[in-house]
Scaffold this active site. Structure first.
Site, short mmCIF file in Angstrom:
data_model
loop_
_atom_site.label_atom_id
_atom_site.label_comp_id
_atom_site.label_asym_id
_atom_site.label_seq_id
_atom_site.Cartn_x
_atom_site.Cartn_y
_atom_site.Cartn_z
N MET A 15 0.81 -1.21 0.00
CA MET A 15 0.00 0.00 0.00
C MET A 15 0.84 1.26 0.00
SD MET A 15 -3.16 -0.55 1.90
CE MET A 15 -2.11 -0.71 3.33
N PRO A 16 2.14 1.06 0.04
CA PRO A 16 2.91 2.31 0.13
C PRO A 16 2.64 3.23 -1.04
CG PRO A 16 4.32 0.41 0.52
CD PRO A 16 3.01 -0.13 0.04
N VAL A 17 2.73 4.52 -0.75
CA VAL A 17 2.80 5.55 -1.78
C VAL A 17 4.16 6.21 -1.62
CG1 VAL A 17 1.87 7.73 -2.62
CG2 VAL A 17 0.32 5.97 -1.81
#
Lengths: 72, 72, 72, 72, 72, 72
Positions: free
Chosen positions: A1-3
């Site tokens: 889910m990292p941005v």
């Protein structure tokens, strides 16, 4: 889910370099964290050299003085 | 007091769509949180499709392959 | 593909309010832009009232003075 | 080590104003925190007036109505 | 000069994983762009699972439903 | 209208230092740009030393080695 946001000066980064950044940063982050790449976004923000400074000086002025941020 | 940043790809979003984003996001956030709209800022940042990626691939390449992010 | 950041002061926002923010902001943005919700991320960043200011004053000081950011 | 982002509307800020922002914000922050200016970055992000709103209205519309954000 | 922000959910990322993120993302970015690592900052922002959502749903709710963001 | 984010390591910054940051950064920015302070927000984000790195190394490791970011 990292941005992941990569903020850098606009100094001729090519489309291929951007593609490499997206691929390799996505690989590194999803491997270390075991995250689904499809939920992992990489965003590159290019900033004019008039709009960035460090050491209290504008990067465009540093460049005029021959000072780069290149690897030594 | 909220500040809302909406980061999206630069793919023909119109002035009217931007105005709708500002109005409706401001409404939703100030209603849920009971905040003064005059202290609530909405900022839209458009990013070139060469500068965004997910699933390890550049969006401009995905678009060339006919892959969109449209609602299904 | 949008990524939406909502930055606000940490003043007792509940889990249900956060869920409502995520749902309604996602709805508004994906409807206006016709984007796939599964590619749309909403991130809420809560900031201590000592760490936010406007009008040149720290919010925690404004609160001690009885000044809120509530809707009027 | 601080990184300072200054986000503002693109309304004719000059190169000299940007240089002053970089110098003076860097001075203020490094003096208060006793930090090395060479590790302190200032980044200015200019946003089109169509892409910013407050009070639920687009800044470009406010400007057409003669409403500015100037100091009074 | 790049500044890289990695925003992710707070779900038990260890100090060693963070160190690996800093080292490997710094390597990848400075190699592709030929930039001085000493001017390259990596910042990791951890976000509570109540404060992140995608597909219109709060991540903490998705986790209660057994839905992860793990690599498949 | 500017929004200023100051991102720094969480290393004992006091409430009074934060208040000084908010006041002085607001002053500098609104004076240079002639902007209304009431539309000018300053947000301070503190980051754990495990979550920041430069030169490819985690700040918490640098601190254990006696390396600071203090002004010289």
């Amino acid at each position: 889910m990292p941005v992941i946001n990569i903020e850098l000066t606009r100094e001729g980064v090519t489309r291929e370099q951007k593609r490499a950044l997206i691929q390799q940063v996505s690989d590194v982050v999803t491997n270390i964290l075991n995250k689904d790449p499809n939920l992992t976004h990489v965003v590159i923000r290019e900033i004019d050299t008039d709009n960035w400074g460090y050491g209290g000086e504008q990067v465009s002025v540093l460049r005029e003085q021959g000072i780069t941020a290149d690897k030594k």
